[in-house]
Motif scaffolding. Structure first.
Motif, PDB file in Angstrom:
ATOM      1  N   ILE A   1       0.329  -0.876   0.087  1.00  0.00           N
ATOM      2  CA  ILE A   1      -0.085   0.310   0.041  1.00  0.00           C
ATOM      3  C   ILE A   1       0.727   1.138  -0.105  1.00  0.00           C
ATOM      4  O   ILE A   1       0.303   2.186  -1.054  1.00  0.00           O
ATOM      5  N   ILE A   2       2.398   0.860   0.636  1.00  0.00           N
ATOM      6  CA  ILE A   2       3.105   2.524   0.762  1.00  0.00           C
ATOM      7  C   ILE A   2       3.484   2.501  -0.437  1.00  0.00           C
ATOM      8  O   ILE A   2       4.903   3.482  -0.397  1.00  0.00           O
ATOM      9  N   HIS A   3       3.908   1.528  -0.940  1.00  0.00           N
ATOM     10  CA  HIS A   3       5.271   1.032  -1.907  1.00  0.00           C
ATOM     11  C   HIS A   3       4.523   0.810  -3.389  1.00  0.00           C
ATOM     12  O   HIS A   3       4.716   0.066  -3.752  1.00  0.00           O
ATOM     13  N   ILE A   4       3.528   1.451  -3.757  1.00  0.00           N
ATOM     14  CA  ILE A   4       2.407   1.135  -5.122  1.00  0.00           C
ATOM     15  C   ILE A   4       3.027   0.640  -5.855  1.00  0.00           C
ATOM     16  O   ILE A   4       2.782  -0.812  -7.336  1.00  0.00           O
ATOM     17  N   GLN A   5       4.526   1.586  -6.408  1.00  0.00           N
ATOM     18  CA  GLN A   5       5.103   0.863  -7.891  1.00  0.00           C
ATOM     19  C   GLN A   5       6.368  -0.126  -8.246  1.00  0.00           C
ATOM     20  O   GLN A   5       5.512  -0.662  -8.910  1.00  0.00           O
TER      21      GLN A   5
ATOM     22  N   SER B   1     -13.595   3.636  10.358  1.00  0.00           N
ATOM     23  CA  SER B   1     -11.686   4.674  10.788  1.00  0.00           C
ATOM     24  C   SER B   1     -10.910   4.457  11.503  1.00  0.00           C
ATOM     25  O   SER B   1     -10.603   4.040  12.794  1.00  0.00           O
ATOM     26  N   LEU B   2     -10.533   3.104  11.461  1.00  0.00           N
ATOM     27  CA  LEU B   2      -8.915   2.471  11.607  1.00  0.00           C
ATOM     28  C   LEU B   2      -8.206   3.323  10.608  1.00  0.00           C
ATOM     29  O   LEU B   2      -7.968   4.049   9.582  1.00  0.00           O
ATOM     30  N   ASN B   3      -6.538   3.629  11.491  1.00  0.00           N
ATOM     31  CA  ASN B   3      -5.886   3.670  11.252  1.00  0.00           C
ATOM     32  C   ASN B   3      -4.455   2.627   9.662  1.00  0.00           C
ATOM     33  O   ASN B   3      -4.997   1.650   9.762  1.00  0.00           O
ATOM     34  N   SER B   4      -4.097   3.479   9.336  1.00  0.00           N
ATOM     35  CA  SER B   4      -3.178   2.796   8.307  1.00  0.00           C
ATOM     36  C   SER B   4      -2.548   1.011   9.361  1.00  0.00           C
ATOM     37  O   SER B   4      -2.874   0.257   8.416  1.00  0.00           O
TER      38      SER B   4
END
Length: 414
Positions: free
Chosen positions: A173-177, A261-264
């Motif tokens: 999710i934070i390294h989509i590419q 409403s959850l965080n990442s």
């Protein structure tokens, strides 16, 4: 009919190598597709235009639906008519998988939302070329008495692909590419292994209907008309089940972040947990349901019951915006989807009106999968925008129950 078809239909023993080829081939297109469509594409859209992300996800789904509706039928018909030293399915799977790799790479590099939309539409053409050709190996190469078992192999691939993709994609999710690159390479490797296991024989000598008039050409791509009562009930039953499932799956990321409403970090943990539960439940049910249906001699009732079961599971998040309700959904829907995937392909093969147009007609039936994965998020987007996330869950239940009723109206049971 080519030699491979003739030999396979006279064998009493199920072709295990072909079964594993179907399983791996299914994983080869489904994991990259689900990983992109369900997680990485919404995440990338959220980065590019966070304000309008829900609307954009629905727009991407609508455009893809239109392209898929046309390309699935055309690709299946072209596959039926192909004659080569490598057979009629293999060339399309190879070519479309290579095209997928190229499209994925370009998608990973751009940040223009409209260009991303265009590439996603082109990807639907390549995707359906693989799907329509791969699934046609069942009527091509598997005897009727073993089609439940063959369906189990594909169903197992479908279960692992649908839920395993979320498990994998959640970590990108934070390294989509990089995640998109991983899925592109995965698609190529898995389809190469699948085709090596399937070993489709050449079919240069197989007769092919000549298209002498423009009307003949159009007819070769047209949906079937005669003897299609069961065919279209199976199609719409599958469409409703797939759409219902993907109403939740398509917005799974936003259900956890916006509805609950959850965080990442919590979102990543819960997506992984939901995917793991559905994967394990689906595998257990998927491995057993197909061979059991072969022995019992009935495909219709298991498909109808499992379709309704998915709808029942989808109702739980309506009660409370808490992660545990998605866990309950995952368990019930995992059982339902696992058993459904294991038997449904056998049911659809049994309702084909003409074996000579198997890939085209299966392409139309499998269009229900593609359209369902696209229509589901579109419907969900409309419901969420107009009535909120909570309203979506009883809508899913109603859609799946209606799908089960349509399956019950099919005349053939096997």
């Amino acid at each position: 009919m080519d030699q491979g078809v003739a030999v396979s239909k006279t064998k009493k023993k199920f072709p295990v190598s072909l079964g594993f080829g179907l399983l791996i081939g299914c994983l080869g297109w489904l994991i990259p597709y689900c990983g992109l469509a369900i997680t990485l594409l919404p995440a990338k859209i959220g980065q590019i235009d966070p304000t309008h992300k829900v609307t954009w996800v629905a727009t991407f789904s609508a455009v893809a639906m239109t392209v898929a509706a046309i390309s699935n039928i055309i690709m299946g018909a072209l596959s039926d008519r192909t004659r080569s030293r490598f057979g009629k399915r293999t060339p399309w799977i190879v070519g479309c998988t290579i095209a997928t790799m190229i499209i994925f790479y370009i998608m990973s590099m751009i940040n223009d939302i409209k260009m991303l939309l265009f590439l996603y539409a082109i990807y639907q053409i390549a995707l359906n070329g693989v799907v329509a050709s791969l699934v046609a190996f069942i009527p091509d190469r598997v005897a009727p008495d073993h089609r439940g078992t063959a369906s189990s192999f594909m169903g197992l691939g479908s279960t692992i692909g649908n839920y395993g993709a979320g498990l994998i994609a959640a970590h990108f999710i934070i390294h989509i590419q990089f995640g998109i690159w991983v899925f592109a390479v995965f698609a190529f490797v898995m389809e190469a292994i699948a085709l090596w296991l399937i070993k489709e024989p050449g079919n240069r000598d197989e007769p092919r209907e000549q298209l002498e008039k423009a009307g003949d050409f159009v007819k070769s791509f047209a949906p079937p008309i005669k003897g299609t009562h069961d065919f279209y009930l199976a199609l719409f039953g599958r469409l409703l089940l797939t759409a219902g499932s993907n109403m939740i799956v398509g917005y799974q990321l936003y259900i956890f972040t916006d509805y609950m409403s959850l965080n990442s970090g919590q979102t990543t943990t819960n997506i992984s947990l939901v995917s793991s539960i559905m994967l394990i439940a689906g595998i257990i049910c998927g491995v057993t349901a197909g061979p059991l249906a072969d022995k019992v001699g009935n495909y219709k009732y298991p498909v109808a019951i499992t379709t309704m079961l998915v709808g029942i599971g989808a109702f739980f998040p309506f009660f409370m915006a808490k992660p545990w309700t998605m866990i309950v959904y995952a368990l019930i829907a995992g059982i339902g989807n696992g058993a459904y995937n294991a038997v449904d392909q056998a049911l659809t093969v049994s309702v084909l009106p003409n074996p000579d147009t198997a890939a085209k007609d299966l392409g139309i039936l499998n269009l229900a999968n593609t359209l369902g994965q696209i229509v589901g998020p579109v419907i969900a987007g409309v419901v969420i925008s107009s009535a909120g996330y909570r309203t979506m869950f009883p809508v899913v239940t109603g859609v799946c129950l209606l799908g089960g009723i349509l399956i019950l109206l099919i005349h053939r049971s096997k």
